[in-house]
Design an enzyme around this catalytic site. Structure first.
Site, PDB file in Angstrom:
ATOM      1  N   HIS A  12       0.932  -1.488  -0.387  1.00 32.27           N
ATOM      2  CA  HIS A  12      -0.107   0.101   0.052  1.00 32.27           C
ATOM      3  C   HIS A  12       0.681   1.217  -0.511  1.00 32.27           C
ATOM      4  O   HIS A  12       0.411   2.156  -0.834  1.00 32.27           O
ATOM      5  CB  HIS A  12      -0.995  -0.116   0.980  1.00 32.27           C
ATOM      6  CG  HIS A  12      -1.663   1.314   1.543  1.00 32.27           C
ATOM      7  ND1 HIS A  12      -2.386   0.839   0.381  1.00 32.27           N
ATOM      8  CD2 HIS A  12      -1.501   2.049   1.861  1.00 32.27           C
ATOM      9  CE1 HIS A  12      -3.466   2.107   1.348  1.00 32.27           C
ATOM     10  NE2 HIS A  12      -2.932   2.891   1.608  1.00 32.27           N
ATOM     11  N   GLU A  13       1.802   1.659   0.799  1.00 32.26           N
ATOM     12  CA  GLU A  13       2.564   2.369   0.982  1.00 32.26           C
ATOM     13  C   GLU A  13       4.074   2.607  -0.363  1.00 32.26           C
ATOM     14  O   GLU A  13       3.781   3.681  -0.571  1.00 32.26           O
ATOM     15  CB  GLU A  13       3.652   2.073   2.682  1.00 32.26           C
ATOM     16  CG  GLU A  13       2.441   2.485   3.644  1.00 32.26           C
ATOM     17  CD  GLU A  13       1.670   3.768   3.486  1.00 32.26           C
ATOM     18  OE1 GLU A  13       1.626   5.123   3.227  1.00 32.26           O
ATOM     19  OE2 GLU A  13       1.213   3.794   4.302  1.00 32.26           O
TER      20      GLU A  13
END
Length: 366
Positions: free
Chosen positions: A25-26
């Site tokens: 996600h990051e």
């Protein structure tokens, strides 16, 4: 991981599952920021004090926090424009987040959930290519004594090919055809060994809801290995299907068709992580893929403080031609934070209830 004792397997699986989901996600935010020319100051997996950190040649700090329940990417100049007071000695002109267009900022924010969708599609594709895509089974594993199936002459091992001339390949297709036909004769084309035959069965009505019941259970699920291209296509489509099923489940909770006790938090995820890790690697990959879809959808909910909330602000900015007032955004973020804390507490309560902790404490009290 089945060689590890249960507590250690659960902890390790939980860290691996969350670590993969958070990192991907990051990474989406990070790569999109780099693509749009935004300097990233920090990439963190986990919160709290760092247990490990290092700096790359671009000046980005990479760190691992000791609380593995999330992560973040800190971009240069993320403050609201009216609050930003850049230090001339450290400010990077042209690389600040709020110097970018509303479209660029939206791309950076949306990239996190997009990468979670991508991860799910890739994992599903890998499973379909290596282990095979489930194609169901219409072989009859058991035939209930005295049931409509037994009276029609079905025996264990029969493969049902068609119902009333309609081909069926999965057991759920058989169920969908039979359930609305209680009391109605159904023509069944089946294969027994090398021989095909047709029999007629009349499903009986279930006493609880009146739906038709044939009286058979499905056999072991059959799988078909796919070539790489087909696996990518089917994996992507399965990601879409899982997304739709997840949203449908959320809507059913909102409308009261499903109980809110199904909402789970970190403890439930930890428990399930340990269980699937004991089953096998591919099962764990499937679990990560499903959680990745859930994480993407949750982050796209229009709640301030989540990615979806930021995207709503950017949409408003694009329509108005200027950002929302700092005070408006501050109040919205406070409300979003309060809502998330409430949901987290509720989910944790459900987890404790499911694990029997609440019942145990109640028993101690009286």
């Amino acid at each position: 991981m089945d060689f590890l004792p249960d507590p250690f397997r659960t902890i390790l699986a939980f860290v691996v599952v969350l670590g993969v989901l958070i990192f991907v996600h990051e990474l989406g935010h990070y790569l999109a920021a780099r693509w749009r020319g935004v300097h990233v100051e920090r990439f963190s997996i986990g919160f709290g004090r760092a247990i490990a950190s290092w700096n790359d040649k671009r000046g980005c700090e990479w760190r691992i926090g000791w609380i593995p329940l999330g992560g973040y990417v800190k971009m240069h100049g993320m403050e609201h424009p009216s609050d930003a007071m850049p230090d001339p000695g450290t400010f990077r002109a042209g690389e600040s987040f709020h110097e970018k267009s509303v479209g660029d900022r939206a791309i950076v924010v949306a990239a996190g959930p997009a990468f979670n969708f991508l991860l799910a599609a890739v994992l599903f594709a890998l499973i379909f290519a290596v282990h095979g895509k489930p194609v169901g089974s219409t072989a009859v594993q058991t035939v209930v004594a005295g049931s409509a199936a037994e009276r029609a002459g079905l025996v264990p091992g029969d493969r049902i090919l068609a119902l009333d001339g309609e081909r069926v390949a999965r057991f759920d297709q058989l169920q969908r055809h039979i359930q609305p036909r209680a009391g109605q004769p159904v023509q069944i084309l089946l294969r027994r060994g090398e021989t095909e035959m047709t029999v007629t069965a009349t499903p009986v009505a279930r006493p609880d809801d009146g739906r038709g019941m044939l009286g058979v259970s499905g056999g072991a699920i059959e799988r078909e290995k796919l070539d790489p291209f087909s696996a990518v296509v089917e994996g992507s489509w399965h990601m879409v299907v899982v997304s739709g099923q997840t949203l449908s489940g959320v809507w059913q909770m909102i409308t009261g068709q499903r109980g809110s006790e199904e909402i789970g938090g970190p403890l439930r995820i930890a428990q399930l992580s340990g269980e699937v890790a004991g089953v096998g690697f591919l099962t764990m990959l499937s679990f990560i893929a499903i959680l990745s879809v859930n994480l993407a959808l949750i982050n796209l909910f229009p709640i301030p403080i989540l990615d979806g909330g930021h995207l709503v602000f950017y949409a408003a900015e694009a329509i108005r031609g200027r950002p929302l007032a700092a005070r408006t955004q501050e109040y919205a973020f406070r409300g979003g934070f309060a809502l998330l804390i409430t949901l987290m507490i509720f989910a944790t309560w459900n987890d404790l209830t499911q694990l029997g902790v609440v019942r145990w404490i109640s028993g101690l009290i009286g």
